[in-house]
Design an enzyme around this catalytic site. Structure first.
Site, short mmCIF file in Angstrom:
data_model
loop_
_atom_site.label_atom_id
_atom_site.label_comp_id
_atom_site.label_asym_id
_atom_site.label_seq_id
_atom_site.Cartn_x
_atom_site.Cartn_y
_atom_site.Cartn_z
N ASN A 12 -3.71 2.13 2.16
CA ASN A 12 -2.56 1.26 1.86
C ASN A 12 -2.31 1.30 0.35
O ASN A 12 -3.06 0.72 -0.42
CB ASN A 12 -2.89 -0.17 2.33
CG ASN A 12 -1.81 -1.16 1.97
OD1 ASN A 12 -0.71 -0.79 1.57
ND2 ASN A 12 -2.12 -2.45 2.12
N LYS A 14 -0.02 -0.06 -1.26
CA LYS A 14 0.61 -1.31 -1.74
C LYS A 14 1.75 -0.96 -2.70
O LYS A 14 2.46 0.02 -2.48
CB LYS A 14 -0.44 -2.23 -2.39
CG LYS A 14 -1.64 -2.46 -1.50
CD LYS A 14 -2.53 -3.57 -1.97
CE LYS A 14 -3.78 -3.61 -1.12
NZ LYS A 14 -4.59 -4.79 -1.35
N HIS A 98 -0.46 -8.08 7.26
CA HIS A 98 -1.42 -7.92 6.14
C HIS A 98 -1.58 -9.26 5.44
O HIS A 98 -0.63 -10.03 5.32
CB HIS A 98 -0.89 -6.85 5.17
CG HIS A 98 -1.90 -6.47 4.15
ND1 HIS A 98 -2.14 -7.22 3.02
CD2 HIS A 98 -2.78 -5.44 4.10
CE1 HIS A 98 -3.12 -6.66 2.32
NE2 HIS A 98 -3.52 -5.56 2.96
N GLU A 100 -1.72 -10.08 2.45
CA GLU A 100 -0.80 -10.36 1.32
C GLU A 100 0.56 -10.81 1.84
O GLU A 100 1.25 -11.60 1.19
CB GLU A 100 -0.70 -9.11 0.43
CG GLU A 100 -1.98 -8.96 -0.40
CD GLU A 100 -2.37 -7.54 -0.76
OE1 GLU A 100 -1.53 -6.63 -0.69
OE2 GLU A 100 -3.56 -7.34 -1.09
N GLU A 170 -9.61 -7.69 8.32
CA GLU A 170 -9.68 -7.69 6.86
C GLU A 170 -9.96 -9.10 6.36
O GLU A 170 -9.02 -9.91 6.20
CB GLU A 170 -8.35 -7.21 6.28
CG GLU A 170 -7.97 -5.82 6.69
CD GLU A 170 -7.06 -5.16 5.66
OE1 GLU A 170 -7.47 -4.15 5.09
OE2 GLU A 170 -5.98 -5.69 5.40
N GLY A 176 -9.48 -6.61 -2.27
CA GLY A 176 -9.20 -6.44 -3.69
C GLY A 176 -10.15 -7.20 -4.60
O GLY A 176 -9.91 -7.35 -5.79
N SER A 216 -12.26 -4.01 0.21
CA SER A 216 -13.09 -3.39 -0.83
C SER A 216 -13.93 -2.22 -0.33
O SER A 216 -15.08 -2.05 -0.72
CB SER A 216 -13.97 -4.45 -1.52
OG SER A 216 -13.15 -5.40 -2.16
C1 PEP Z 1 -5.97 -3.82 1.92
O1 PEP Z 1 -5.07 -4.04 1.14
O2 PEP Z 1 -5.72 -3.71 3.12
C2 PEP Z 1 -7.32 -3.69 1.39
C3 PEP Z 1 -8.31 -3.63 2.23
O3 PEP Z 1 -7.48 -3.65 0.01
P1 PEP Z 1 -8.84 -3.31 -0.81
O4 PEP Z 1 -9.44 -2.10 -0.17
O5 PEP Z 1 -8.37 -3.05 -2.20
O6 PEP Z 1 -9.72 -4.50 -0.70
#
Ligand code: PEP
Length: 256
Positions: A12, A14, A98, A100, A170, A176, A216
């Protein structure tokens, strides 16, 4: 990971990269994965890059997902992008729910449910994200939160439609932040998700559905996560923006 499944790793991007760098990334990924069938792989570029990236990746084994859609197929929704539009430029998948989108843009379960049904109605495969906040985990509410997100997000979704959906667990506290869920912690929630699908639908469907982990993920922890019996792949944010780290993740989890 369940033995019969090829791992699915999706990046992703973003709101990152430039079109020039995205194109370069897509070309490198296409070449690197040519002829490799031990993995399924995809990228989620920003909307404005989708047409170019889909063109590069057509006839490759890398799929392209949009990061979002609106729940309506067309109409007076200034600034929004529809499922039909991303389908037309070549996307096969779309991220829905997601964290976010849920937490920064206040998308609720019923909006997410409407988006899932719209995506399915135009043959786009939703990558449906669920995950608890840190305070919810600390209050012992992880399973309640995940069950509610699943049941509400999948309201009126039939079993034959659920087959087309990928679920991504997630935990919001791991996105992040550099804090990855312990592999066993993630596996426990994945197992809970499969049990919930068994209860709501049936056991075979629950077994066959892909459940990805995200939060992460990096080259150093990717393998121990996908080594867990219930983790079928990874949704990668930060580490998917650098081609080298994304490729490394793909290599370490690839089955041959
Ligand atoms: C994500 O945005 O779906 C995500 C898992 O981000 P990160 O790997 O940066 O934690």
């Amino acid at each position: 990971m369940a033995m019969i499944k090829r791992p699915f790793v999706i990046g992703n991007w973003k709101m990152n990269l430039t079109l020039v760098r995205g194109i370069e990334f897509a070309k490198l990924l296409k070449d690197s994965l040519h002829g490799k069938d031990g993995i399924m792989c995809g990228v989620c570029p920003p909307f404005i890059f989708l047409k170019e990236i889909c063109k590069i990746l057509e006839d490759s084994n890398v799929c392209v997902a949009a990061q979002n859609i609106h729940s309506e197929k067309y109409g007076a929704y200034t600034g929004e992008v529809s499922a039909l539009m991303i389908k037309e430029v070549g996307c096969t998948h779309v991220l829905i729910g997601h964290s976010e989108r849920r937490h920064i843009f206040h998308e609720d379960d019923s909006f997410i449910n409407a988006k899932i049904k719209t995506a399915l109605s135009v043959n786009l495969k939703p990558i449906f994200c669920v995950g608890e906040m840190l305070d919810e985990r600390e209050a012992g509410r992880t399973k309640d939160v995940i069950r509610n997100q699943l049941v509400r997000g999948l309201r009126d979704v039939r079993a034959d439609q659920l087959k087309e959906i990928v679920i991504a667990y997630e935990p919001v506290w791991a996105i992040g932040t550099g804090k990855t869920a312990l592999p066993e912690q993630a596996d426990e929630v994945h197992s809970f998700i499969r049990n919930t699908i068994t209860n709501e639908y049936d056991k075979n469907l629950a077994k066959s559905i892909y459940i990805l982990y995200g939060g992460s993920v990096k080259p150093e922890n990717a393998k121990e996560l996908t080594d867990q019996s219930e983790i079928d792949g990874l949704l990668v944010g930060g580490a998917s923006i650098l081609f080298e780290s994304f490729l490394k993740i793909i290599e370490v989890v690839s089955k041959g």
